[in-house]
Structure formats: structure tokens, C-alpha cells
Design a protein around this motif. Structure first.
Motif, PDB file in Angstrom:
ATOM      1  N   GLU A   1       0.833  -1.206   0.000  1.00  0.00           N
ATOM      2  CA  GLU A   1       0.000   0.000   0.000  1.00  0.00           C
ATOM      3  C   GLU A   1       0.868   1.257   0.000  1.00  0.00           C
ATOM      4  O   GLU A   1       0.618   2.201  -0.752  1.00  0.00           O
ATOM      5  CB  GLU A   1      -0.907   0.005   1.234  1.00  0.00           C
ATOM      6  CG  GLU A   1      -2.137  -0.861   1.113  1.00  0.00           C
ATOM      7  CD  GLU A   1      -3.255  -0.167   0.367  1.00  0.00           C
ATOM      8  OE1 GLU A   1      -3.791   0.836   0.866  1.00  0.00           O
ATOM      9  OE2 GLU A   1      -3.582  -0.631  -0.737  1.00  0.00           O
ATOM     10  N   MET A   2       1.874   1.278   0.867  1.00  0.00           N
ATOM     11  CA  MET A   2       2.747   2.448   0.949  1.00  0.00           C
ATOM     12  C   MET A   2       3.501   2.681  -0.356  1.00  0.00           C
ATOM     13  O   MET A   2       3.619   3.822  -0.821  1.00  0.00           O
ATOM     14  CB  MET A   2       3.733   2.298   2.111  1.00  0.00           C
ATOM     15  CG  MET A   2       3.112   2.512   3.471  1.00  0.00           C
ATOM     16  SD  MET A   2       4.341   2.623   4.805  1.00  0.00           S
ATOM     17  CE  MET A   2       4.791   0.892   4.957  1.00  0.00           C
ATOM     18  N   MET A   3       3.998   1.600  -0.943  1.00  0.00           N
ATOM     19  CA  MET A   3       4.720   1.734  -2.203  1.00  0.00           C
ATOM     20  C   MET A   3       3.807   2.252  -3.309  1.00  0.00           C
ATOM     21  O   MET A   3       4.182   3.146  -4.080  1.00  0.00           O
ATOM     22  CB  MET A   3       5.329   0.400  -2.613  1.00  0.00           C
ATOM     23  CG  MET A   3       6.052   0.443  -3.952  1.00  0.00           C
ATOM     24  SD  MET A   3       6.861  -1.121  -4.333  1.00  0.00           S
ATOM     25  CE  MET A   3       6.695  -1.152  -6.111  1.00  0.00           C
TER      26      MET A   3
ATOM     27  N   GLU B   1       5.831  13.758   1.400  1.00  0.00           N
ATOM     28  CA  GLU B   1       5.556  13.243   2.742  1.00  0.00           C
ATOM     29  C   GLU B   1       5.357  11.729   2.714  1.00  0.00           C
ATOM     30  O   GLU B   1       5.906  11.005   3.546  1.00  0.00           O
ATOM     31  CB  GLU B   1       4.321  13.927   3.321  1.00  0.00           C
ATOM     32  CG  GLU B   1       4.001  13.506   4.743  1.00  0.00           C
ATOM     33  CD  GLU B   1       2.793  14.241   5.302  1.00  0.00           C
ATOM     34  OE1 GLU B   1       2.385  13.909   6.429  1.00  0.00           O
ATOM     35  OE2 GLU B   1       2.252  15.130   4.612  1.00  0.00           O
ATOM     36  N   LEU B   2       4.555  11.235   1.748  1.00  0.00           N
ATOM     37  CA  LEU B   2       4.333   9.794   1.640  1.00  0.00           C
ATOM     38  C   LEU B   2       5.613   9.066   1.249  1.00  0.00           C
ATOM     39  O   LEU B   2       5.897   7.967   1.745  1.00  0.00           O
ATOM     40  CB  LEU B   2       3.233   9.509   0.610  1.00  0.00           C
ATOM     41  CG  LEU B   2       1.804   9.895   1.004  1.00  0.00           C
ATOM     42  CD1 LEU B   2       0.857   9.667  -0.160  1.00  0.00           C
ATOM     43  CD2 LEU B   2       1.344   9.102   2.231  1.00  0.00           C
ATOM     44  N   TYR B   3       6.396   9.685   0.359  1.00  0.00           N
ATOM     45  CA  TYR B   3       7.646   9.080  -0.090  1.00  0.00           C
ATOM     46  C   TYR B   3       8.619   8.917   1.082  1.00  0.00           C
ATOM     47  O   TYR B   3       9.218   7.857   1.277  1.00  0.00           O
ATOM     48  CB  TYR B   3       8.262   9.931  -1.190  1.00  0.00           C
ATOM     49  CG  TYR B   3       9.522   9.349  -1.803  1.00  0.00           C
ATOM     50  CD1 TYR B   3       9.515   8.100  -2.406  1.00  0.00           C
ATOM     51  CD2 TYR B   3      10.722  10.062  -1.775  1.00  0.00           C
ATOM     52  CE1 TYR B   3      10.659   7.560  -2.976  1.00  0.00           C
ATOM     53  CE2 TYR B   3      11.877   9.540  -2.339  1.00  0.00           C
ATOM     54  CZ  TYR B   3      11.842   8.289  -2.921  1.00  0.00           C
ATOM     55  OH  TYR B   3      12.972   7.763  -3.480  1.00  0.00           O
ATOM     56  N   GLN B   4       8.756   9.950   1.887  1.00  0.00           N
ATOM     57  CA  GLN B   4       9.647   9.887   3.033  1.00  0.00           C
ATOM     58  C   GLN B   4       9.158   8.878   4.061  1.00  0.00           C
ATOM     59  O   GLN B   4       9.959   8.167   4.680  1.00  0.00           O
ATOM     60  CB  GLN B   4       9.785  11.281   3.662  1.00  0.00           C
ATOM     61  CG  GLN B   4      10.560  12.262   2.800  1.00  0.00           C
ATOM     62  CD  GLN B   4      10.612  13.655   3.402  1.00  0.00           C
ATOM     63  OE1 GLN B   4       9.780  14.032   4.222  1.00  0.00           O
ATOM     64  NE2 GLN B   4      11.605  14.446   2.985  1.00  0.00           N
ATOM     65  N   GLY B   5       7.827   8.805   4.237  1.00  0.00           N
ATOM     66  CA  GLY B   5       7.266   7.830   5.161  1.00  0.00           C
ATOM     67  C   GLY B   5       7.543   6.405   4.719  1.00  0.00           C
ATOM     68  O   GLY B   5       7.858   5.537   5.549  1.00  0.00           O
TER      69      GLY B   5
ATOM     70  N   SER C   1      10.022   3.500   6.490  1.00  0.00           N
ATOM     71  CA  SER C   1       9.445   2.214   6.875  1.00  0.00           C
ATOM     72  C   SER C   1      10.062   1.034   6.145  1.00  0.00           C
ATOM     73  O   SER C   1       9.493  -0.062   6.140  1.00  0.00           O
ATOM     74  CB  SER C   1       7.931   2.237   6.627  1.00  0.00           C
ATOM     75  OG  SER C   1       7.312   3.246   7.385  1.00  0.00           O
ATOM     76  N   GLY C   2      11.218   1.228   5.540  1.00  0.00           N
ATOM     77  CA  GLY C   2      11.912   0.135   4.868  1.00  0.00           C
ATOM     78  C   GLY C   2      11.966   0.248   3.367  1.00  0.00           C
ATOM     79  O   GLY C   2      12.534  -0.612   2.690  1.00  0.00           O
ATOM     80  N   GLY C   3      11.369   1.313   2.824  1.00  0.00           N
ATOM     81  CA  GLY C   3      11.349   1.483   1.372  1.00  0.00           C
ATOM     82  C   GLY C   3      12.713   1.707   0.753  1.00  0.00           C
ATOM     83  O   GLY C   3      12.914   1.423  -0.431  1.00  0.00           O
ATOM     84  N   HIS C   4      13.662   2.213   1.540  1.00  0.00           N
ATOM     85  CA  HIS C   4      15.027   2.419   1.032  1.00  0.00           C
ATOM     86  C   HIS C   4      15.567   1.121   0.430  1.00  0.00           C
ATOM     87  O   HIS C   4      16.165   1.114  -0.654  1.00  0.00           O
ATOM     88  CB  HIS C   4      15.954   2.889   2.165  1.00  0.00           C
ATOM     89  CG  HIS C   4      15.974   4.364   2.366  1.00  0.00           C
ATOM     90  ND1 HIS C   4      16.455   5.243   1.419  1.00  0.00           N
ATOM     91  CD2 HIS C   4      15.577   5.121   3.422  1.00  0.00           C
ATOM     92  CE1 HIS C   4      16.365   6.480   1.870  1.00  0.00           C
ATOM     93  NE2 HIS C   4      15.826   6.446   3.080  1.00  0.00           N
ATOM     94  N   ALA C   5      15.379   0.022   1.159  1.00  0.00           N
ATOM     95  CA  ALA C   5      15.896  -1.264   0.705  1.00  0.00           C
ATOM     96  C   ALA C   5      15.213  -1.720  -0.577  1.00  0.00           C
ATOM     97  O   ALA C   5      15.838  -2.328  -1.453  1.00  0.00           O
ATOM     98  CB  ALA C   5      15.717  -2.311   1.804  1.00  0.00           C
ATOM     99  N   THR C   6      13.926  -1.426  -0.700  1.00  0.00           N
ATOM    100  CA  THR C   6      13.193  -1.809  -1.910  1.00  0.00           C
ATOM    101  C   THR C   6      13.686  -1.029  -3.116  1.00  0.00           C
ATOM    102  O   THR C   6      13.932  -1.605  -4.190  1.00  0.00           O
ATOM    103  CB  THR C   6      11.689  -1.582  -1.707  1.00  0.00           C
ATOM    104  OG1 THR C   6      11.221  -2.418  -0.640  1.00  0.00           O
ATOM    105  CG2 THR C   6      10.904  -1.905  -2.972  1.00  0.00           C
TER     106      THR C   6
END
Length: 257
Positions: free
Chosen positions: A76-78, A90-94, A98-103
Motif C-alpha cells: 500500500e505504501m509503495m 511526505e508519503l515518499y519519506q514515510g 518504513s523500509g522502502g530504502h531497501a526496496t
């Protein structure tokens, strides 16, 4: 890894896999311990991505094998970031937090449209008749037809604190909430509440490392550990810790306090 052809001795199994969170190597080890064949039904509860190093490989693997998969809150976040025409900072940073860096790193900063479209079409739940699969849970105070992604992908305490089963004729199986964060549950144990089982045992979390699969038909639990490579297989009854719903503080209770 590819699913092997069935032998004459094989029987259909329904296998539910908890949150993978980008830990592709642990997932492969887990599936090797299960040795599924093409007659077995495999379901993922969502949160294939984020936190772990190989989200792109996990998504590609699940897509390529045409496994059934639910949408989790991390998908959902992605999608909130890359699934539309505009990107909210704001959503991108959130998501990154929450682990999106690794993705993003696993995709080399280029997420293919094919993967985005696949995630957009992931269902929010599977009704198997005797079991009901969902990523996070349900709101016990709202009719099912009035619920959506906000409840199915995100809910926690209000679901776990309910003192009665939501369904009379089926058991809910979830991921989302790491089981040892619930009262009375140790790392690696499956949490059992009023009409539900939670099999998210924290494959990415250093206090656990366990990724869990549940064979619904044979009542058997398979687990692989991200950090030390251990594999264990045990009956469901020996893997369960019962949760006292009265010890879970819901958001409703916090608002009344």
C-alpha cells in the motif's frame, strides 16, 4: 527456484506464508523445507517488500510462479508513492523510513511498471471457506462489507483485543503484527486469539529472524531463520501461544482513558 512436479505420493496442501519483507534467501530456504509441488496451493499474506535486501527478487519470484498473494500495508505504501501520476514527498519519506530504502535499492531505483500493475491488482483477502486470509485483520465492530484496505492492511490492537471471534465458521489467518509484540508470545511462536492466528514471526527483526509458513491441511508449521539459517518443522499445536485479548490495549480504550 521452481516448484517441482507432483509425485504419486503427494497430496494437495494449502500453505500460507507470512511477511517476507525482502528476505528472498530465507524464503527459498523455507520453501525448500516445505518441498511444495504443483498441486499445492501457496498463499502469501502480503508485505513481500521493504526492510530486507531483495524485495525485487521476491516480487519477481512470486509473480513468476503465479502464487496467490494478498496486498499488505507495505505494498500500500509503495503504491501510494509510485502507483499514481503525482508523488507526495511526505508519503515518499514515510515509505523510505518504513523500509522502502531497501526496496528502491533492490530495484536499482527503477521499479518496472509490470510489478506496479501486479501489486495494484492484489486482492485484500482470500476466503477459503474454513479459513479467511488477510494481511492485518478486521475491525470487529464494523460489518465486513463496509471494510477495506484501511482495516485489512493496517489494523492491529482493535482486532487483537476483541474477545469474540469475527466469524463463526472460519478462522482468520494474518501477518502484519510481529507475534512477540503481543502479550505472552515468545519470538518465533504463532499467536492465537479469539478466532484468529497471526503467523508474522519477524523474519527481518533481530529479536526473532523467523519466517513462517503454515500448512492448513496438515496443521504443520515450517520456519526458516534469516540470521542463523536454522530450519524447524513442528506441529501447529506446539508452535502456538494463546493471547489474552484483555491484555491487548486497543486504540478505543486509549481514547477513553
Amino acid at each position: 527456484m521452481h516448484i517441482v512436479k507432483p509425485s504419486n505420493m503427494s497430496h494437495n496442501r494449502r500453505i500460507v506464508i507470512g511477511d517476507v519483507h525482502g528476505h528472498y534467501d530465507t524464503l527459498v530456504a523455507l520453501l525448500n523445507s516445505i518441498s511444495p509441488n504443483s498441486n499445492d496451493e501457496i498463499y502469501f499474506l502480503g508485505d513481500l517488500i521493504d526492510r530486507g535486501p531483495k524485495s525485487a527478487q521476491v516480487v519477481d519470484f512470486v509473480m513468476r510462479n503465479q502464487f496467490k498473494c494478498l496486498r499488505g500495508n507495505h505494498e500500500e505504501m509503495m503504491l501510494d508513492v509510485v502507483g499514481g501520476p503525482e508523488v507526495s514527498i511526505e508519503l515518499y519519506q514515510g515509505w523510505l523510513y518504513s523500509g522502502g530504502h531497501a526496496t528502491v535499492a533492490s530495484y536499482d531505483s527503477k521499479i518496472p511498471q509490470e510489478h506496479i500493475d501486479w501489486m495494484k491488482n492484489l486482492p485484500l483477502y482470500y476466503d477459503l471457506g474454513d479459513y479467511w486470509l488477510v494481511h492485518a485483520g478486521v475491525n470487529p465492530d464494523v460489518p465486513l462489507q463496509q471494510q477495506g484496505a484501511e482495516q485489512f492492511c493496517w489494523i492491529r490492537e482493535d482486532f487483537h483485543s476483541s474477545n469474540k471471534a469475527f466469524f463463526k465458521d472460519k478462522l482468520i489467518v494474518t501477518g502484519h503484527t510481529i507475534t512477540f509484540t503481543l502479550p505472552g508470545v515468545q519470538p518465533g511462536q504463532i499467536a492465537a486469539g479469539k478466532g484468529w492466528l497471526d503467523i508474522e514471526t519477524g523474519a527481518y527483526h533481530h529479536n526473532s529472524g523467523w519466517m513462517t509458513a503454515l500448512d492448513l491441511n496438515r496443521q504443520k508449521v515450517y520456519q526458516a531463520n534469516t540470521f542463523d539459517g536454522r530450519i524447524r518443522i513442528l506441529p501447529l499445536r506446539k508452535a502456538i501461544a494463546k493471547v489474552d485479548s484483555s491484555r491487548v490495549i486497543s486504540r478505543r480504550m486509549r481514547k477513553r482513558a
